[in-house]
Design a protein around this motif. Structure first.
Motif, PDB file in Angstrom:
ATOM      1  N   TYR A 166       0.837  -1.206   0.000  1.00 30.59           N
ATOM      2  CA  TYR A 166       0.000   0.000   0.000  1.00 30.59           C
ATOM      3  C   TYR A 166       0.869   1.253   0.000  1.00 30.59           C
ATOM      4  N   ALA A 167       1.943   1.230   0.787  1.00 27.85           N
ATOM      5  CA  ALA A 167       2.829   2.387   0.840  1.00 27.85           C
ATOM      6  C   ALA A 167       3.469   2.640  -0.527  1.00 27.85           C
ATOM      7  N   LYS A 168       3.902   1.568  -1.172  1.00 28.08           N
ATOM      8  CA  LYS A 168       4.492   1.695  -2.515  1.00 28.08           C
ATOM      9  C   LYS A 168       3.501   2.345  -3.481  1.00 28.08           C
ATOM     10  N   HIS A 173       1.525   6.818  -6.787  1.00 23.15           N
ATOM     11  CA  HIS A 173       0.340   7.406  -7.417  1.00 23.15           C
ATOM     12  C   HIS A 173      -0.216   8.641  -6.704  1.00 23.15           C
ATOM     13  N   ARG A 174       0.136   8.836  -5.427  1.00 24.54           N
ATOM     14  CA  ARG A 174      -0.336  10.018  -4.683  1.00 24.54           C
ATOM     15  C   ARG A 174       0.814  10.554  -3.835  1.00 24.54           C
ATOM     16  N   LYS A 257     -14.552  11.721   2.066  1.00 25.47           N
ATOM     17  CA  LYS A 257     -14.333  10.912   0.870  1.00 25.47           C
ATOM     18  C   LYS A 257     -12.856  10.813   0.495  1.00 25.47           C
ATOM     19  N   PRO A 258     -12.054  10.239   1.384  1.00 24.61           N
ATOM     20  CA  PRO A 258     -10.640  10.052   1.057  1.00 24.61           C
ATOM     21  C   PRO A 258     -10.462   8.835   0.139  1.00 24.61           C
ATOM     22  N   LEU A 259      -9.265   8.682  -0.435  1.00 25.60           N
ATOM     23  CA  LEU A 259      -8.920   7.412  -1.058  1.00 25.60           C
ATOM     24  C   LEU A 259      -8.788   6.425   0.101  1.00 25.60           C
TER      25      LEU A 259
END
Length: 408
Positions: A166-168, A173-174, A257-259
């Motif tokens: 998830y960190a990668k 991407h963000r 509404k976060p990712l």
């Protein structure tokens, strides 16, 4: 001549006796407590009640699977006696049940007992007693420590590896994300949180808020309100199913509404996403190593068809939408493989030896490209996952199979 004939006869008789003795030795069966010519006793501890009772489905699935194996003749003629107790997800109760299984029921091994804190409470005991604590139903990294705990082995991918993935993804991407983390205040949550921080590395400052909760809390609504107030635009939920569903629903209720990421242990469509309301779960991310029974792409998959046939015939109460069902099936299938590999040497030491000798084994419900591999120095059977995004009423896999190795 007569003496020579007698000597040859005696020699032949002696040779025949030696051959017979060797054959008997070779055919000899070796057992520890919990195994015999007719039976293999397997112990298990599950939270059939309490805050993690959604996972009780795993134990019920395993019981049905072993019943199916018994109906087909068992393992080399031996029937499995599956003794599964409820610990309510409470470590002191786990200790009590483990002692009962080992000292009163006389099981050969304890299999796939669930929970990080609960299994941590019995790890030293199981190793002191030299009873396999096999395929622990928890992704804590501590189960892969064969040097210090040679009688304990995990099964699923580690929480830290999953967190690394998830960190990668977030870094790539963000890169400007503000990350809020909700985590269960126990070994499960802390192990996962460490994985996240290690995964972010020198970008760990991207985590702007950490909020822990206790499993004794009736609701975690206040924690979600606090996390929203931090201005975070990315939310990682390290929670068991009951609380994961609460988090999704509360975020929707307060229009946050976060990712959003949910840990794999709470990615069940039937156990979490559906109860949360499909309208609230769109575009949530997670990672998988098991096939999703809600995904029609597996409808004609030969291995998945075996699983669905099992549900229809042997476990009609099983919900194909509940990831815990696919999990229990695959874990039970792995244990049966190990017991078959043991042959007639059903000792506790040989059970661990064979469990540490799995090569390229693929249970029916594992994703294509993911296999189970172990060795005497590697007690982490599954090390890969694939990212997925929730769309409509099911998860959609995307990207390549990934490992949590931070060197890649």
């Amino acid at each position: 001549m007569t003496a020579v004939r007698l000597s040859l006869t005696a020699l032949a008789s002696a040779f025949a006796l030696i051959v017979t003795s060797c054959n008997v030795a070779m055919a000899q069966k070796t057992y520890d407590i919990g195994a015999s010519d007719t039976e293999i006793k397997i112990g298990n501890i599950m939270p059939y009640s309490g805050p993690a009772s959604a996972y009780g489905v795993i134990g019920k699935t395993e019981a049905a699977y072993f019943k199916m194996i018994n109906a087909a003749g068992g393992i080399r003629g031996r029937k499995i006696t599956f003794i599964s107790y409820d610990d309510g997800y409470s470590p002191p109760k786990t200790v009590e049940q483990a002692r009962k299984l080992v000292e009163s029921d006389g099981v050969l091994l304890v299999f796939n007992s669930l929970g990080t804190a609960t299994n941590a409470a019995i790890q030293k005991y199981m190793n002191e007693k030299k009873v396999p604590q096999l395929f622990v139903a928890s992704g804590a990294s501590k189960w892969n420590n064969p040097k210090e705990f040679p009688w304990t082995m995990g099964w699923q991918p580690s929480y830290q590896d999953e967190a690394h993935i998830y960190a990668k993804y977030i870094i790539k991407h963000r890169p400007d994300a503000k990350v809020a983390v909700l985590y269960q205040n126990d070994d499960f949550g802390k192990d996962y949180l460490k994985g996240l921080k290690d995964g972010f590395g020198d970008k760990a400052s991207m985590i702007v808020a950490e909020e822990s909760y206790e499993t004794s809390e009736p609701t975690i609504d206040s924690h979600i309100v606090k996390l929203k107030a931090t201005g975070a635009d990315t939310f990682i939920s390290i929670a068991t199913p009951k609380f994961a569903a609460q988090a999704i629903k509360k975020a929707a209720e307060i229009a946050w509404k976060p990712l959003q990421f949910v840990s794999n242990v709470s990615a069940s469509v039937g156990g979490v996403m559906q109860p949360s309301g499909f309208e609230n779960t769109q575009d949530i991310l997670s990672a998988a190593y098991l096939k999703d029974g809600a995904d029609p792409q597996w409808n004609n998959d030969p291995e998945m068809m075996k699983f669905l046939a099992f549900l229809k015939k042997d476990y009609p109460d099983g919900n194909r939408l509940d990831g815990a069902t696919a999990y229990g099936y695959a874990a039970a299938q792995t244990l049966v493989k190990v017991l078959e590999m043991c042959g007639d040497d059903l000792t506790r030491a040989n059970v661990m030896k064979q469990a540490a000798s799995l090569r390229g084994f693929t249970p029916d419900t594992l994703l294509p490209g993911i296999t189970i591999n172990t060795s005497p120095t590697d007690f982490a059977p599954i090390k890969q996952l694939q990212l997925m995004r929730f769309k409509g009423e099911k998860w959609e896999l995307f990207g390549d199979i990934m490992s949590g190795d931070l060197s890649n």
